[in-house]
Design an enzyme around this catalytic site. Sequence first.
Site, PDB file in Angstrom:
ATOM      1  N   GLU A 144       0.881  -1.168   0.000  1.00  0.00           N
ATOM      2  CA  GLU A 144       0.000   0.000   0.000  1.00  0.00           C
ATOM      3  C   GLU A 144       0.920   1.220   0.000  1.00  0.00           C
ATOM      4  OE1 GLU A 144      -2.423   0.638   3.434  1.00  0.00           O
ATOM      5  OE2 GLU A 144      -3.951   1.728   2.317  1.00  0.00           O
ATOM      6  N   ASP A 190     -16.090  -1.695  10.267  1.00  0.00           N
ATOM      7  CA  ASP A 190     -15.972  -1.608  11.728  1.00  0.00           C
ATOM      8  C   ASP A 190     -16.961  -0.600  12.313  1.00  0.00           C
ATOM      9  OD1 ASP A 190     -14.828   0.734  10.840  1.00  0.00           O
ATOM     10  OD2 ASP A 190     -12.981   0.561  12.015  1.00  0.00           O
ATOM     11  N   GLY A 191     -17.775   0.013  11.441  1.00  0.00           N
ATOM     12  CA  GLY A 191     -18.761   0.982  11.915  1.00  0.00           C
ATOM     13  C   GLY A 191     -18.160   2.360  12.146  1.00  0.00           C
ATOM     14  N   ILE A 192     -16.836   2.492  11.936  1.00  0.00           N
ATOM     15  CA  ILE A 192     -16.145   3.759  12.162  1.00  0.00           C
ATOM     16  C   ILE A 192     -15.581   4.304  10.853  1.00  0.00           C
ATOM     17  CG2 ILE A 192     -14.128   4.802  13.265  1.00  0.00           C
ATOM     18  CD1 ILE A 192     -14.783   2.525  15.500  1.00  0.00           C
ATOM     19  N   HIS A 193     -14.912   3.453  10.091  1.00  0.00           N
ATOM     20  CA  HIS A 193     -14.345   3.897   8.804  1.00  0.00           C
ATOM     21  C   HIS A 193     -15.445   4.286   7.815  1.00  0.00           C
ATOM     22  CE1 HIS A 193     -10.542   2.260  10.269  1.00  0.00           C
ATOM     23  NE2 HIS A 193      -9.953   2.894   9.277  1.00  0.00           N
ATOM     24  N   ASP A 232      -8.048  -4.138   7.549  1.00  0.00           N
ATOM     25  CA  ASP A 232      -7.046  -3.070   7.697  1.00  0.00           C
ATOM     26  C   ASP A 232      -6.556  -3.021   9.146  1.00  0.00           C
ATOM     27  OD1 ASP A 232      -5.334  -1.064   6.859  1.00  0.00           O
ATOM     28  OD2 ASP A 232      -6.853   0.510   6.812  1.00  0.00           O
ATOM     29  N   LEU A 262      -7.690   8.523  11.146  1.00  0.00           N
ATOM     30  CA  LEU A 262      -7.807   7.085  11.386  1.00  0.00           C
ATOM     31  C   LEU A 262      -6.544   6.393  10.873  1.00  0.00           C
ATOM     32  CD1 LEU A 262     -11.518   6.354  10.399  1.00  0.00           C
ATOM     33  CD2 LEU A 262     -10.513   6.166  12.680  1.00  0.00           C
TER      34      LEU A 262
HETATM   35 ZN    ZN Z   1      -4.868   2.927   3.614  1.00  0.00          ZN
END
Ligand code: ZN
Length: 383
Positions: A128, A245-248, A270, A303
């Site tokens: 990445e 995750d409910g956040i990203h 991730d 994040l």
């Molecule tokens: Zn990334």
Amino acid sequence: MLTIQAQLLTPDGLLQDGVVVVDDGRITAVSPPSLSPATVYAPDHFLVPGFIDLQLNGAFGLDFTRQPETIWAVAERLPQYGVTGFLPTVITCPLATVQKAQAVMAQQTLGQRRSTFAGAEPLGLHLEGPFLNPQKKGAHNPHHMQLPTLTAIADWSPETQVRLVTLAPELPGALPVITALAERGVIVSAGHSVASFAQAKTGFAAGVRYGTHLFNAMPGLHHREPGLVGALLDDARVSIGIIPDGIHVHPALLKLVWQAAGPRLNVVTDAMAALGMPPGAYDLGDFQVTVDETTCRLPDGTLAGSILGMDTAVRNLITYTGCTLAEAVAAVTAVPADLLGMRQQKGRIAPGYDADLVLLTPDLHIAMTMVHGHVVYDVMRDA
Ligand code: ZN
């Protein structure tokens, strides 16, 4: 040889009561129950293909970018989350660090792994970076970002352990690099990018076949400039990675994405070094990340990976979207296996496939995980 009797998730649907026969690391038969007792008898449990995570930065206090040699130690413990295969993910770093990770991966051939290794199977690296757009740097160090060149990727191929590369397709020089990698069989993904809709489509035409963590590190969906998000949702050629995750991503938007592109959706975690660890400070590449009960953030609030286990990800996907167990499991099995070019080998319960299997309790927690026919996690034994 061993046999498992459970509710089987097969390509033809849920077989309410069936038996999987495993021999020499492979599934050799899928059949109705026989008179002889099964080795594993769990008629109220679900037997599903093993989970494949295409984006995992580390776990258990260990970070692959900082210490590539920890890939094997992490692999041993991932089966507790139902993970049987994964792409160790190295984020933006000097090219020398990429070479070190390639060397670590090459230490053991697949044959050796099968006979000696007792954990999830690393299926190649996910790089990445470093060809990312500094405007969407996320938790990556922009000092190591560079423009894509054919020279930099001269040694990148599946044979040298590079399986997936995330890059920003709008960068100067990206298109020939995309084409070269795709021709070698490397999956090219668009991410950490400000690509317009048109630039994204040009990238797809050059060989991009995946999108890295939809919505994160890319501009939001705009109705007059759909951008990379819109292009990924629009184009049947690409699979789409997402972090449930409910956040990203807000659960409501995850549901919308599911309705728009469910069969192309690939759940990734991730996850970073804090997975499986208590809250505290953990490494992600060059940076220290503060981790609480639910999130991982840089000091400025950005994040920085997740602490999501793959089993939780599957349960979340069902909760957020209302999809079936079969659909949720496909997003972590058949979809990534097909993307990896392993359609005939992994991601399904059928004769001839690798015996990478997960036994789920009726409430979808991990009871047992098997890699190449070996029990690598058993909640009764290991929890
Ligand atoms: Zn990334």
